[in-house]
Write a protein that holds these residues in place. Structure first.
Motif, short mmCIF file in Angstrom:
data_model
loop_
_atom_site.label_atom_id
_atom_site.label_comp_id
_atom_site.label_asym_id
_atom_site.label_seq_id
_atom_site.Cartn_x
_atom_site.Cartn_y
_atom_site.Cartn_z
N VAL A 29 23.76 45.45 45.73
CA VAL A 29 22.71 46.03 45.11
C VAL A 29 22.59 47.53 44.58
N GLN A 30 23.27 48.39 45.38
CA GLN A 30 23.26 49.68 44.99
C GLN A 30 24.40 49.78 43.94
N GLU A 31 25.53 49.41 44.08
CA GLU A 31 26.70 49.28 43.27
C GLU A 31 26.37 48.83 41.89
N VAL A 32 25.50 47.53 41.97
CA VAL A 32 25.16 47.02 40.82
C VAL A 32 24.28 47.91 39.69
N LYS B 163 27.86 39.38 40.41
CA LYS B 163 28.80 38.25 40.53
C LYS B 163 30.00 39.18 40.56
N ASN B 164 30.37 39.87 39.62
CA ASN B 164 31.65 40.53 39.26
C ASN B 164 31.84 41.53 40.64
N ASP C 265 34.95 41.12 43.60
CA ASP C 265 35.74 42.36 43.53
C ASP C 265 35.76 42.87 45.02
N GLU C 266 34.71 42.73 45.71
CA GLU C 266 34.60 42.85 47.17
C GLU C 266 35.26 41.92 47.94
N PHE C 267 35.09 40.61 47.64
CA PHE C 267 35.69 39.52 48.29
C PHE C 267 37.24 39.74 47.97
N LYS C 268 37.79 40.00 46.95
CA LYS C 268 39.31 40.33 46.67
C LYS C 268 39.65 41.21 47.48
#
Length: 191
Positions: free
Chosen positions: A47-50, A76-77, A81-84
């Motif tokens: 949320v902070q990053e978004v 979503k993006n 990115d975090e999952f990758k």
């Protein structure tokens, strides 16, 4: 209407517009993250990053566009990115762990020798022509056409001999429960 005004305020670098939009959407983005498998802490970070990215793109915002869809797309993006990143990190950790684990060369050697013996025994049990076709193909690298010419048989007969030989190896490997050693087996037998 309130969103359009808040977006226009953001475009003019007015923090109050951002604060209004944050208040309207931060919980929705948080629950979107939770719904997609993130825990509480990770969801809060996303949320902070978004909203950091959202603020950074304020000059390009279009007040006539759906701001909620835009925020969900950023979320979503960011999650992808975090999952990758996590997948890469896990792969690197697994690789490093494998490097640190001592390799059992004695057991590997025993397994290799057993496999070689099984292969040799299976070859000895093949009919002579089939064995010769297999050896020419897999050990000497002859093409099916070259084998046919060398042995004076048709290409179809060569293919049939190879198919039957490979079936024999599959059966023996399955019985010996070593079909999982696919790297070596595939390179030699194309199983």
């Amino acid at each position: 209407m309130m969103c359009k005004k808040a977006i226009q305020m953001m475009k003019n670098d007015d923090q109050r517009g951002f604060d209004q939009l944050f208040e309207m959407y931060h919980k929705k983005i948080y629950f979107f993250c939770i719904k997609n498998g993130l825990n509480d802490e990770d969801s809060q970070e996303i949320v902070q990053e978004v909203f950091v990215k959202f603020w950074g793109s304020r000059k390009n915002l279009d007040p006539s566009k759906n701001i909620q869809s835009y925020l969900y797309t950023i979320a979503k993006n960011t999650m992808l990115d975090e999952f990758k990143r996590r997948i890469k990190q896990k792969a690197a950790e697994d690789y490093q762990l494998r490097l640190l684990q001592p390799e059992n060369h004695t057991q590997n050697s025993v397994n290799y020798n057993e496999l070689q013996e099984i292969i040799a025994e299976t070859l000895r049990n093949l009919p002579e022509k089939r064995r010769l076709v297999f050896e020419l193909s897999r050990y000497r690298g002859f093409s099916n056409k070259e084998i046919a010419i060398e042995m004076g048989i048709s290409v179809k007969t060569v293919e049939a001999h190879l198919t039957l030989a490979l079936q024999s190896f599959r059966t023996v490997f399955k019985r010996a429960e070593i079909i999982g050693i696919t790297g070596l087996l595939y390179s030699v037998f194309c199983i």
